[in-house]
Design an enzyme around this catalytic site. Sequence first.
Site, short mmCIF file in Angstrom:
data_model
loop_
_atom_site.label_atom_id
_atom_site.label_comp_id
_atom_site.label_asym_id
_atom_site.label_seq_id
_atom_site.Cartn_x
_atom_site.Cartn_y
_atom_site.Cartn_z
N HIS A 156 0.55 -1.07 -0.23
CA HIS A 156 0.38 -0.43 -0.22
C HIS A 156 0.76 1.41 0.13
O HIS A 156 2.09 1.23 -1.21
CB HIS A 156 -0.66 -0.24 0.68
CG HIS A 156 -1.74 0.88 0.88
ND1 HIS A 156 -2.25 1.61 0.31
CD2 HIS A 156 -2.72 0.91 1.95
CE1 HIS A 156 -3.15 1.90 0.14
NE2 HIS A 156 -3.94 2.31 1.16
N ASP A 206 2.84 5.20 -7.37
CA ASP A 206 4.57 5.14 -6.59
C ASP A 206 5.61 4.93 -7.30
O ASP A 206 6.61 5.20 -6.33
CB ASP A 206 4.31 4.00 -5.50
CG ASP A 206 2.75 3.32 -4.99
OD1 ASP A 206 2.58 5.21 -3.96
OD2 ASP A 206 2.16 2.49 -4.14
N HIS A 229 -1.80 -2.34 -10.72
CA HIS A 229 -2.68 -1.46 -9.71
C HIS A 229 -3.76 -2.44 -9.63
O HIS A 229 -4.54 -3.04 -10.41
CB HIS A 229 -3.15 0.21 -9.82
CG HIS A 229 -3.86 0.82 -9.06
ND1 HIS A 229 -4.72 0.71 -9.08
CD2 HIS A 229 -3.23 2.03 -8.33
CE1 HIS A 229 -4.87 1.29 -8.47
NE2 HIS A 229 -4.19 2.17 -7.30
#
Length: 456
Positions: free
Chosen positions: A283, A393, A334
């Site tokens: 996460h 990210d 994702h």
Amino acid sequence: MAKTVDEALFKITPQIQKLSKICEENNAIDKELFTKYEVKRGLRDLNGKGVLAGLTNVSDVHAKEIIDGKEVPCPGSLYYRGYNIKDLVNGFLSAHHFGFEEIAYLLLFGELPTKKQLEEFHDLLVERRTLPPNFVRDVIMKASSPDMMNSISRSILQLYSYDEKADDTSIPNVLRQCLNLISQFPMLMVYGYHAYNYKMGEDLFIYAPKPELSTAENILMMLREDRKYTELEAKILDMALVLHMDHGGGNNSTFTTHVVTSSGTDTYSTMAAAMASLKGPKHGGANIKVVKMFEDMKAQLNDWADEDEVKDYLSRLLDKQAFDKKGLIYGMGHAVYSISDPRAEIFKVFVEKLAKEKGYEKEYALYELVERLGPQVIGEKRKIYKGVNANVDFYSGLVYSMLGLPPALYTPIFAAARVVGWSAHRLEELKNVDKIIRPAYKALAGHKEYVKLEDR
């Protein structure tokens, strides 16, 4: 010689090794049973579509369209209270003001603020940029942790003790608590970082936030010993905070917020639980994994621009032969997006600009190459039920490194933004649902007759 407490607590003994094997054997579940009983692992189907578990007005993640009655992947979009994230970012950038406070108002109250409302909200947050007397000395400085997420979580839980209405879950009181935490979070983060560095022998400097500065500016000012930062650095950090502020009700930490809120517990416990979720490398901790993966990649590659060499490294990653041997290309893929992550797209524009200014062109080119080759390699190695793309990210770690931010604060910066989203979802849960969240698990163990100890 008697064993010390430390040895007893922190050593994995042969007995624990033996017990862990028993634990693994008796906890293993045949993966085929998940299919047999139609259990959606991760609460998602094979195409990544989540199980519908609630309703929300706070934000929406859009990654598919209905064409001829069928769901078809489309470029990803993110909406805050119905507004496209790209429009919101373009709005405050073109107006030449910082976006954190404006978008926080939007998420919390459901509408864009007027100029007067924004000024009043900024002043409201400024009033709350303070900690209880001696809190830094009595809480943050004591037992400082190398992990900032744990340090901040501990501070949040300790704030409960200073709140006379800590357990009051009325909307006005919870809103007060949430506004406090949104305002205090940068201090908890930065002061915790400085406290640990001081413990490790470095100089200690604790700066109070300045009322005239934005949230992003205060983070940079409090973090740096010389208190200096550039306008570009502050704007990019501000944009990062906006992009990370919320991501639908189903992401792990936000769903945790809904689950824990539904139990009727206090705001501090709820936020600490969300922090625990966000800390995980699957996460919020993923951006650190991306940076470390690239560090390992750069160390092993002879030529960062050699496509065959990069592709070979990515193949070894998936084959669990490189980096942490987990079989993952961090930053790729994702749970919802299959074609593109809008946050990554926005980030990428600024990454390129910042890379040129900071002299990181070579690193940026490598990131671009991995972004292009990653989906190809994954497609060759794995059965893909939906598309694979770079997520937020993938680039956020590179942005933070170019800003000179310490890796220990990468995930806390994510949390400094997401605490706004958690607050909005907690308020929404309290307002609309008075029922504890309790999904079902199918029990597989057959019933057994108890056997007396002497007969085992």
